[in-house]
Scaffold this motif. Structure first.
Motif, PDB file in Angstrom:
ATOM      1  N   PHE A   1     -29.369  15.218 -28.914  1.00  0.00           N
ATOM      2  CA  PHE A   1     -29.222  16.479 -28.181  1.00  0.00           C
ATOM      3  C   PHE A   1     -30.477  16.778 -27.373  1.00  0.00           C
ATOM      4  O   PHE A   1     -31.599  16.712 -27.867  1.00  0.00           O
ATOM      5  CB  PHE A   1     -28.952  17.623 -29.158  1.00  0.00           C
ATOM      6  N   ASP A   2     -30.253  17.135 -26.105  1.00  0.00           N
ATOM      7  CA  ASP A   2     -31.347  17.491 -25.199  1.00  0.00           C
ATOM      8  C   ASP A   2     -30.983  18.802 -24.513  1.00  0.00           C
ATOM      9  O   ASP A   2     -30.100  18.835 -23.646  1.00  0.00           O
ATOM     10  CB  ASP A   2     -31.543  16.384 -24.169  1.00  0.00           C
ATOM     11  N   ALA A   3     -31.642  19.875 -24.888  1.00  0.00           N
ATOM     12  CA  ALA A   3     -31.325  21.192 -24.334  1.00  0.00           C
ATOM     13  C   ALA A   3     -31.542  21.250 -22.831  1.00  0.00           C
ATOM     14  O   ALA A   3     -30.948  22.084 -22.134  1.00  0.00           O
ATOM     15  CB  ALA A   3     -32.157  22.257 -25.026  1.00  0.00           C
ATOM     16  N   GLY A   4     -32.405  20.368 -22.333  1.00  0.00           N
ATOM     17  CA  GLY A   4     -32.645  20.333 -20.898  1.00  0.00           C
ATOM     18  C   GLY A   4     -31.505  19.710 -20.113  1.00  0.00           C
ATOM     19  O   GLY A   4     -31.432  19.852 -18.892  1.00  0.00           O
ATOM     20  N   ASN A   5     -30.598  19.039 -20.803  1.00  0.00           N
ATOM     21  CA  ASN A   5     -29.428  18.435 -20.177  1.00  0.00           C
ATOM     22  C   ASN A   5     -28.276  19.431 -20.265  1.00  0.00           C
ATOM     23  O   ASN A   5     -27.759  19.707 -21.353  1.00  0.00           O
ATOM     24  CB  ASN A   5     -29.076  17.127 -20.891  1.00  0.00           C
ATOM     25  N   VAL A   6     -27.900  19.969 -19.129  1.00  0.00           N
ATOM     26  CA  VAL A   6     -26.852  21.003 -19.097  1.00  0.00           C
ATOM     27  C   VAL A   6     -25.573  20.527 -19.776  1.00  0.00           C
ATOM     28  O   VAL A   6     -24.912  21.297 -20.488  1.00  0.00           O
ATOM     29  CB  VAL A   6     -26.561  21.428 -17.641  1.00  0.00           C
ATOM     30  N   GLU A   7     -25.230  19.264 -19.587  1.00  0.00           N
ATOM     31  CA  GLU A   7     -23.987  18.749 -20.166  1.00  0.00           C
ATOM     32  C   GLU A   7     -23.978  18.863 -21.686  1.00  0.00           C
ATOM     33  O   GLU A   7     -22.924  19.066 -22.287  1.00  0.00           O
ATOM     34  CB  GLU A   7     -23.762  17.298 -19.750  1.00  0.00           C
ATOM     35  N   HIS A   8     -25.131  18.746 -22.318  1.00  0.00           N
ATOM     36  CA  HIS A   8     -25.206  18.817 -23.776  1.00  0.00           C
ATOM     37  C   HIS A   8     -24.913  20.226 -24.295  1.00  0.00           C
ATOM     38  O   HIS A   8     -24.625  20.402 -25.476  1.00  0.00           O
ATOM     39  CB  HIS A   8     -26.577  18.358 -24.264  1.00  0.00           C
ATOM     40  N   ARG A   9     -25.011  21.209 -23.407  1.00  0.00           N
ATOM     41  CA  ARG A   9     -24.758  22.599 -23.812  1.00  0.00           C
ATOM     42  C   ARG A   9     -23.401  23.106 -23.310  1.00  0.00           C
ATOM     43  O   ARG A   9     -23.122  24.301 -23.375  1.00  0.00           O
ATOM     44  CB  ARG A   9     -25.882  23.498 -23.298  1.00  0.00           C
ATOM     45  N   MET A  10     -22.578  22.199 -22.853  1.00  0.00           N
ATOM     46  CA  MET A  10     -21.256  22.587 -22.354  1.00  0.00           C
ATOM     47  C   MET A  10     -20.286  22.825 -23.499  1.00  0.00           C
ATOM     48  O   MET A  10     -20.295  22.114 -24.504  1.00  0.00           O
ATOM     49  CB  MET A  10     -20.691  21.506 -21.433  1.00  0.00           C
ATOM     50  N   MET A  11     -19.417  23.804 -23.304  1.00  0.00           N
ATOM     51  CA  MET A  11     -18.322  24.103 -24.234  1.00  0.00           C
ATOM     52  C   MET A  11     -17.032  24.126 -23.413  1.00  0.00           C
ATOM     53  O   MET A  11     -16.932  24.884 -22.446  1.00  0.00           O
ATOM     54  CB  MET A  11     -18.517  25.474 -24.887  1.00  0.00           C
ATOM     55  N   ARG A  12     -16.079  23.288 -23.796  1.00  0.00           N
ATOM     56  CA  ARG A  12     -14.791  23.330 -23.095  1.00  0.00           C
ATOM     57  C   ARG A  12     -13.843  24.236 -23.861  1.00  0.00           C
ATOM     58  O   ARG A  12     -13.565  24.017 -25.042  1.00  0.00           O
ATOM     59  CB  ARG A  12     -14.193  21.932 -22.964  1.00  0.00           C
ATOM     60  N   LEU A  13     -13.351  25.246 -23.176  1.00  0.00           N
ATOM     61  CA  LEU A  13     -12.480  26.248 -23.795  1.00  0.00           C
ATOM     62  C   LEU A  13     -11.103  26.217 -23.156  1.00  0.00           C
ATOM     63  O   LEU A  13     -10.979  26.244 -21.928  1.00  0.00           O
ATOM     64  CB  LEU A  13     -13.099  27.644 -23.621  1.00  0.00           C
ATOM     65  N   TYR A  14     -10.082  26.140 -23.982  1.00  0.00           N
ATOM     66  CA  TYR A  14      -8.707  26.291 -23.506  1.00  0.00           C
ATOM     67  C   TYR A  14      -8.172  27.633 -23.964  1.00  0.00           C
ATOM     68  O   TYR A  14      -8.186  27.943 -25.167  1.00  0.00           O
ATOM     69  CB  TYR A  14      -7.806  25.162 -24.030  1.00  0.00           C
ATOM     70  N   CYS A  15      -7.712  28.431 -23.024  1.00  0.00           N
ATOM     71  CA  CYS A  15      -7.133  29.733 -23.335  1.00  0.00           C
ATOM     72  C   CYS A  15      -5.628  29.575 -23.517  1.00  0.00           C
ATOM     73  O   CYS A  15      -4.910  29.248 -22.561  1.00  0.00           O
ATOM     74  CB  CYS A  15      -7.426  30.733 -22.219  1.00  0.00           C
ATOM     75  N   GLY A  16      -5.155  29.807 -24.726  1.00  0.00           N
ATOM     76  CA  GLY A  16      -3.747  29.640 -25.042  1.00  0.00           C
ATOM     77  C   GLY A  16      -2.923  30.878 -24.743  1.00  0.00           C
ATOM     78  O   GLY A  16      -3.210  31.642 -23.816  1.00  0.00           O
ATOM     79  N   LEU A  17      -1.918  31.117 -25.565  1.00  0.00           N
ATOM     80  CA  LEU A  17      -0.965  32.197 -25.308  1.00  0.00           C
ATOM     81  C   LEU A  17      -1.316  33.492 -26.034  1.00  0.00           C
ATOM     82  O   LEU A  17      -0.576  34.473 -25.945  1.00  0.00           O
ATOM     83  CB  LEU A  17       0.442  31.754 -25.704  1.00  0.00           C
ATOM     84  N   GLU A  18      -2.447  33.524 -26.748  1.00  0.00           N
ATOM     85  CA  GLU A  18      -2.860  34.762 -27.406  1.00  0.00           C
ATOM     86  C   GLU A  18      -3.232  35.814 -26.355  1.00  0.00           C
ATOM     87  O   GLU A  18      -3.500  35.495 -25.190  1.00  0.00           O
ATOM     88  CB  GLU A  18      -4.083  34.510 -28.309  1.00  0.00           C
ATOM     89  N   ASP A  19      -3.301  37.058 -26.771  1.00  0.00           N
ATOM     90  CA  ASP A  19      -3.783  38.107 -25.872  1.00  0.00           C
ATOM     91  C   ASP A  19      -5.235  37.835 -25.506  1.00  0.00           C
ATOM     92  O   ASP A  19      -6.022  37.348 -26.332  1.00  0.00           O
ATOM     93  CB  ASP A  19      -3.688  39.483 -26.547  1.00  0.00           C
ATOM     94  N   ALA A  20      -5.595  38.167 -24.280  1.00  0.00           N
ATOM     95  CA  ALA A  20      -6.959  37.916 -23.818  1.00  0.00           C
ATOM     96  C   ALA A  20      -7.984  38.614 -24.706  1.00  0.00           C
ATOM     97  O   ALA A  20      -9.034  38.043 -25.034  1.00  0.00           O
ATOM     98  CB  ALA A  20      -7.111  38.368 -22.368  1.00  0.00           C
ATOM     99  N   HIS A  21      -7.682  39.841 -25.114  1.00  0.00           N
ATOM    100  CA  HIS A  21      -8.649  40.588 -25.930  1.00  0.00           C
ATOM    101  C   HIS A  21      -8.861  39.929 -27.288  1.00  0.00           C
ATOM    102  O   HIS A  21      -9.938  40.015 -27.888  1.00  0.00           O
ATOM    103  CB  HIS A  21      -8.213  42.045 -26.098  1.00  0.00           C
ATOM    104  N   TYR A  22      -7.851  39.250 -27.784  1.00  0.00           N
ATOM    105  CA  TYR A  22      -7.939  38.541 -29.067  1.00  0.00           C
ATOM    106  C   TYR A  22      -8.906  37.370 -28.964  1.00  0.00           C
ATOM    107  O   TYR A  22      -9.732  37.144 -29.845  1.00  0.00           O
ATOM    108  CB  TYR A  22      -6.533  38.062 -29.436  1.00  0.00           C
ATOM    109  N   ILE A  23      -8.809  36.621 -27.856  1.00  0.00           N
ATOM    110  CA  ILE A  23      -9.706  35.487 -27.619  1.00  0.00           C
ATOM    111  C   ILE A  23     -11.137  35.984 -27.402  1.00  0.00           C
ATOM    112  O   ILE A  23     -12.096  35.446 -27.973  1.00  0.00           O
ATOM    113  CB  ILE A  23      -9.228  34.678 -26.396  1.00  0.00           C
ATOM    114  N   ILE A  24     -11.273  37.013 -26.584  1.00  0.00           N
ATOM    115  CA  ILE A  24     -12.602  37.554 -26.278  1.00  0.00           C
ATOM    116  C   ILE A  24     -13.277  38.103 -27.527  1.00  0.00           C
ATOM    117  O   ILE A  24     -14.481  37.906 -27.744  1.00  0.00           O
ATOM    118  CB  ILE A  24     -12.492  38.639 -25.179  1.00  0.00           C
ATOM    119  N   ALA A  25     -12.519  38.796 -28.363  1.00  0.00           N
ATOM    120  CA  ALA A  25     -13.089  39.352 -29.596  1.00  0.00           C
ATOM    121  C   ALA A  25     -13.629  38.242 -30.501  1.00  0.00           C
ATOM    122  O   ALA A  25     -14.680  38.395 -31.138  1.00  0.00           O
ATOM    123  CB  ALA A  25     -12.035  40.168 -30.337  1.00  0.00           C
TER     124      ALA A  25
END
Length: 390
Positions: free
Chosen positions: A353-377
């Motif tokens: 892990f290298d914090a200086g490498n932006v790719e190492h700090r990436m998070m891929r998020l898929y937003c499903g069919l839940e309510d937006a507020h549920y995911i955000i919470a």
């Protein structure tokens, strides 16, 4: 052809199966013939009739017709995984001594095929920056037979200009293959932009319920017939009738689910962009996306997959954030009913892990069919858990 007609009626003949609203699952491995002549004709051209479900099957046939129409293609084949569709599409169009030009960092199993399997048969691959037409031109050789595309890709969402790549390919008699899993044919139609073969993982939005695995390959009748009679039948990677039925069921609600994911994603992006622990959000329909104008030209939507870069100097901070999520699941894939997340650092040793490498700090998020507020919470409470760290 109207989208509603394709999803609800096309390819279905209810008079043949007792006027049932939902088509039956023809769970038969084998089909019988009344005469020797009928069987002889089936052996001569298995693509024209039912003989053995490794090839054609009535339930699968309904699905094939719908998916080809969605792609704006003449025909399609349905495989038991997206990886199988990729393998057949490429294998059908290369021979020993040939060369492939691929976008860099394609889907894992496409890359494995290019790097480990095809070289055994003297087929080489050059990886290029798919955002640059000059890169395609410079990488093209006299023995180049395939351009392999993936637009957008599934982490940083680089695009290829499909019309421009198709024009260049036709000048050199090169076959173009495009992975369209991110958009689905509802939001992007590579075949209509000149691409020879469009493929997608039907595991994702087409199925939509995270309960089946499948892949789709669409193109001209000539190309699809050739692949059926060789790679498709020899590899034996066709989809089974029950899984085909699940995908037909998924198609009924496809536009509605895509619309829901799209709306939710917009709300979640707005939340992430204002959060102090988020350095950047990557999404094709954001105005600060480098290829935003191209995305608007060739895509009708961008669904539910996004990437954000978390502010962190230590891998344990990222792990703490992900481990604190209560409802968003850590899992691969996307396109189902459930929201998912993958931290990029999960695919590497901790000490790399290298914090200086932006790719190492990436998070891929898929937003499903839940309510937006549920995911955000759920995201918010996970961010709270890393307050004070670092």
């Amino acid at each position: 052809m109207e989208l509603s007609y394709i999803l609800n009626e096309y390819g279905e003949d209810r008079e043949q199966y007792f006027r049932a609203v939902a088509p039956p699952i023809i769970q038969s491995s084998n089909f019988a013939f009344a005469t020797v002549e009928e069987m002889r004709k089936a052996f001569e051209d298995e693509y024209s009739t039912w003989l053995y479900s490794r090839g054609l099957n009535p339930t699968v046939e309904i699905l094939r017709k719908k998916l080809a129409a969605l792609d704006g293609a003449e025909d399609c084949l349905v495989f038991n995984s997206g990886a199988a569709a990729i393998f057949a599409a490429v294998l059908a169009n290369v021979k020993s001594g040939d060369h492939i030009v691929s976008v860099r960092n394609p889907y894992t199993w496409a890359r494995k095929m290019f790097d480990e399997i095809l070289p055994r048969f003297n087929v080489t691959t050059t990886y290029v920056d798919g955002t640059s037409m000059l890169a395609f031109e410079q990488a093209t050789q006299l023995n180049t037979r395939v351009y392999y595309l993936e637009t957008p890709n599934s982490w940083t969402y680089e695009l290829q200009n499909l019309k421009a790549v198709a024009r260049l390919a036709k000048q050199h008699s090169i076959i173009t293959i495009c992975d369209n899993s991110y958009c689905t044919p509802v939001y992007q139609k590579p075949v209509e932009m000149g691409i020879d073969l469009s493929l997608q993982s039907a595991t994702k939005y087409i199925g939509g319920h995270s309960d089946t695995v499948a892949g789709v390959l669409s193109g001209s009748s000539k190309m699809i017939t050739r692949i059926f009679n060789s790679e498709y039948m020899n590899i034996g990677s066709g989809i089974q009738p029950f899984n085909a039925w699940l995908l037909i069921r998924g198609l009924r609600t496809l536009p509605m689910r895509l619309e829901r994911c799209t709306q939710t994603t917009r709300t979640v992006i707005d939340y992430l962009k204002q959060h102090k622990r988020v350095e950047k959000v990557i999404f094709p329909f954001e105005e600060d996306f480098p290829q935003y104008e191209l995305a608007k030209q060739q895509m009708q939507g961008a669904c539910g997959l996004l990437t954000f870069v978390i502010r962190a100097t230590k891998v344990v901070t990222i792990e703490k954030f992900c481990n604190s999520l209560k409802h968003i699941l850590m899992a691969v894939s996307w396109g189902g009913y459930e929201s998912l997340i993958i931290p990029r650092c999960s695919g590497m040793p901790v000490d790399a892990f290298d914090a200086g490498n932006v790719e190492h700090r990436m998070m891929r998020l898929y937003c499903g069919l839940e309510d937006a507020h549920y995911i955000i919470a759920d995201l918010e409470q996970a961010f709270v858990q890393i307050e004070g760290l670092e």
